[in-house]
Design a protein around this motif. Structure first.
Motif, PDB file in Angstrom:
ATOM      1  N   UNK A   1      22.711 -80.678 -32.906  1.00  0.00           N
ATOM      2  CA  UNK A   1      21.314 -80.628 -32.230  1.00  0.00           C
ATOM      3  C   UNK A   1      20.555 -81.992 -32.127  1.00  0.00           C
ATOM      4  N   UNK A   2      21.112 -82.798 -33.058  1.00  0.00           N
ATOM      5  CA  UNK A   2      20.444 -84.419 -32.997  1.00  0.00           C
ATOM      6  C   UNK A   2      21.313 -84.913 -31.887  1.00  0.00           C
ATOM      7  N   UNK A   3      22.290 -84.650 -31.454  1.00  0.00           N
ATOM      8  CA  UNK A   3      22.990 -85.252 -30.293  1.00  0.00           C
ATOM      9  C   UNK A   3      22.390 -84.884 -29.024  1.00  0.00           C
ATOM     10  N   UNK A   4      22.089 -83.671 -28.964  1.00  0.00           N
ATOM     11  CA  UNK A   4      21.471 -82.893 -27.646  1.00  0.00           C
ATOM     12  C   UNK A   4      20.008 -83.651 -27.568  1.00  0.00           C
ATOM     13  N   UNK A   5      19.197 -83.675 -28.590  1.00  0.00           N
ATOM     14  CA  UNK A   5      17.903 -84.272 -28.623  1.00  0.00           C
ATOM     15  C   UNK A   5      17.756 -85.586 -28.156  1.00  0.00           C
ATOM     16  N   UNK A   6      18.851 -86.305 -28.796  1.00  0.00           N
ATOM     17  CA  UNK A   6      18.846 -87.685 -28.552  1.00  0.00           C
ATOM     18  C   UNK A   6      19.446 -88.064 -27.019  1.00  0.00           C
ATOM     19  N   UNK A   7      20.086 -87.146 -26.508  1.00  0.00           N
ATOM     20  CA  UNK A   7      20.320 -87.691 -25.225  1.00  0.00           C
ATOM     21  C   UNK A   7      19.285 -87.183 -24.214  1.00  0.00           C
ATOM     22  N   UNK A   8      18.730 -86.057 -24.387  1.00  0.00           N
ATOM     23  CA  UNK A   8      17.910 -85.299 -23.505  1.00  0.00           C
ATOM     24  C   UNK A   8      16.313 -85.170 -23.654  1.00  0.00           C
ATOM     25  N   UNK A   9      16.044 -85.750 -25.157  1.00  0.00           N
ATOM     26  CA  UNK A   9      14.590 -85.909 -25.538  1.00  0.00           C
ATOM     27  C   UNK A   9      14.307 -84.429 -26.223  1.00  0.00           C
ATOM     28  N   UNK A  10      15.018 -83.331 -26.191  1.00  0.00           N
ATOM     29  CA  UNK A  10      14.441 -82.258 -26.458  1.00  0.00           C
ATOM     30  C   UNK A  10      15.945 -81.264 -26.540  1.00  0.00           C
ATOM     31  N   UNK A  11      15.519 -80.164 -27.050  1.00  0.00           N
ATOM     32  CA  UNK A  11      16.598 -79.158 -26.936  1.00  0.00           C
ATOM     33  C   UNK A  11      16.488 -77.896 -26.389  1.00  0.00           C
ATOM     34  N   UNK A  12      17.121 -78.077 -24.889  1.00  0.00           N
ATOM     35  CA  UNK A  12      16.698 -77.115 -24.068  1.00  0.00           C
ATOM     36  C   UNK A  12      17.082 -75.568 -24.472  1.00  0.00           C
ATOM     37  N   UNK A  13      16.278 -74.598 -24.255  1.00  0.00           N
ATOM     38  CA  UNK A  13      16.734 -73.134 -24.403  1.00  0.00           C
ATOM     39  C   UNK A  13      17.829 -72.671 -24.068  1.00  0.00           C
ATOM     40  N   UNK A  14      18.211 -73.022 -22.903  1.00  0.00           N
ATOM     41  CA  UNK A  14      19.426 -72.502 -22.221  1.00  0.00           C
ATOM     42  C   UNK A  14      20.652 -73.250 -23.086  1.00  0.00           C
ATOM     43  N   UNK A  15      20.487 -74.106 -23.911  1.00  0.00           N
ATOM     44  CA  UNK A  15      21.770 -74.928 -24.554  1.00  0.00           C
ATOM     45  C   UNK A  15      22.122 -73.973 -25.998  1.00  0.00           C
ATOM     46  N   UNK A  16      20.962 -73.117 -26.324  1.00  0.00           N
ATOM     47  CA  UNK A  16      21.279 -72.178 -27.554  1.00  0.00           C
ATOM     48  C   UNK A  16      22.547 -71.381 -27.600  1.00  0.00           C
ATOM     49  N   UNK A  17      22.725 -70.616 -26.506  1.00  0.00           N
ATOM     50  CA  UNK A  17      24.084 -69.593 -26.169  1.00  0.00           C
ATOM     51  C   UNK A  17      25.264 -70.493 -26.292  1.00  0.00           C
ATOM     52  N   UNK A  18      25.248 -71.769 -25.649  1.00  0.00           N
ATOM     53  CA  UNK A  18      26.397 -72.577 -25.857  1.00  0.00           C
ATOM     54  C   UNK A  18      26.731 -72.947 -27.157  1.00  0.00           C
ATOM     55  N   UNK A  19      25.709 -73.471 -27.840  1.00  0.00           N
ATOM     56  CA  UNK A  19      25.938 -74.175 -29.390  1.00  0.00           C
ATOM     57  C   UNK A  19      26.126 -72.740 -30.312  1.00  0.00           C
ATOM     58  N   UNK A  20      25.641 -71.548 -30.174  1.00  0.00           N
ATOM     59  CA  UNK A  20      26.026 -70.423 -30.774  1.00  0.00           C
ATOM     60  C   UNK A  20      27.477 -70.096 -30.707  1.00  0.00           C
ATOM     61  N   UNK A  21      27.929 -70.025 -29.390  1.00  0.00           N
ATOM     62  CA  UNK A  21      29.319 -69.708 -29.172  1.00  0.00           C
ATOM     63  C   UNK A  21      30.176 -70.619 -29.768  1.00  0.00           C
ATOM     64  N   UNK A  22      29.953 -72.007 -29.472  1.00  0.00           N
ATOM     65  CA  UNK A  22      30.851 -73.048 -30.141  1.00  0.00           C
ATOM     66  C   UNK A  22      31.064 -73.050 -31.373  1.00  0.00           C
ATOM     67  N   UNK A  23      29.991 -72.523 -32.231  1.00  0.00           N
ATOM     68  CA  UNK A  23      29.871 -72.537 -33.736  1.00  0.00           C
ATOM     69  C   UNK A  23      30.109 -71.467 -34.231  1.00  0.00           C
ATOM     70  N   UNK A  24      30.185 -70.249 -33.400  1.00  0.00           N
ATOM     71  CA  UNK A  24      30.334 -68.619 -34.092  1.00  0.00           C
ATOM     72  C   UNK A  24      29.315 -68.421 -35.003  1.00  0.00           C
ATOM     73  N   UNK A  25      28.065 -68.678 -34.276  1.00  0.00           N
ATOM     74  CA  UNK A  25      26.759 -68.288 -34.788  1.00  0.00           C
ATOM     75  C   UNK A  25      25.974 -67.401 -34.092  1.00  0.00           C
ATOM     76  N   UNK A  26      25.013 -67.026 -34.519  1.00  0.00           N
ATOM     77  CA  UNK A  26      24.271 -66.061 -33.602  1.00  0.00           C
ATOM     78  C   UNK A  26      23.197 -66.888 -33.190  1.00  0.00           C
ATOM     79  N   UNK A  27      22.569 -66.632 -31.864  1.00  0.00           N
ATOM     80  CA  UNK A  27      21.540 -67.470 -31.172  1.00  0.00           C
ATOM     81  C   UNK A  27      20.304 -67.489 -32.114  1.00  0.00           C
TER      82      UNK A  27
END
Length: 158
Positions: free
Chosen positions: A29-55
């Motif tokens: 999350x810090x990496x995404x925000x540092x790179x983009x200035x925020x965490x886009x909503x469309x990134x949540x499913x990718x993060x969840x899948x990669x870490x085996x977490x729910x959205x």
């Protein structure tokens, strides 16, 4: 590449680089925000899948920490100190003025995209309360008039 494609590519690169770290969610999350200035909503499913977490789990962490943004920040971010020293020296009155002047609340961005307003709980400038920070510049003994002067100067130099 479309903005969405660029966003997806950036997010995927950050996830790939950090997903195997212990407790990878926060570094990602810090990496995404540092790179983009925020965490886009469309990134949540990718993060969840990669870490085996729910959205919902990923979103819960993003919404829990005030540091994380889910909307693009303004060109300038105003950090307004809300610590005890600043509150005792007129911080609440200044906060009301700032919100009124900008037409936004904390965690929001002006309609023109120029300013975002964020609370902070100590800038280490307690002897010069109330304090604020814009970019890397810290301002002390901020009044309604001095805030207006700084904002007008910031807008003029942008």
């Amino acid at each position: 590449m479309t903005e969405s494609g660029s966003t997806q590519s950036t997010v995927q690169e950050i996830i790939a680089a950090l997903k195997d770290k212990p407790g990878a969610l926060l570094p990602i999350l810090h990496g995404i925000q540092d790179a983009m200035g925020y965490i886009p909503a469309e990134s949540v499913p990718y993060i969840a899948t990669a870490l085996s977490l729910s959205r919902a789990e990923v979103h819960g962490v993003i919404s829990f920490y005030h540091y994380f943004r889910d909307t693009p920040p303004g060109v300038q971010t105003i950090h307004l100190c809300r610590a005890e020293s600043c509150q005792s020296m007129g911080g609440r009155k200044l906060e009301e003025h700032v919100k009124s002047k900008l037409g936004i609340d904390f965690h929001e961005t002006t309609a023109d995209g120029k300013f975002s307003l964020e609370p902070v709980y100590c800038l280490g400038n307690c002897a010069c309360s109330p304090a604020m920070q814009i970019g890397k510049e810290i301002y002390g003994r901020v009044s309604a008039d001095s805030f207006d002067a700084v904002i007008n100067n910031t807008e003029a130099s942008a």
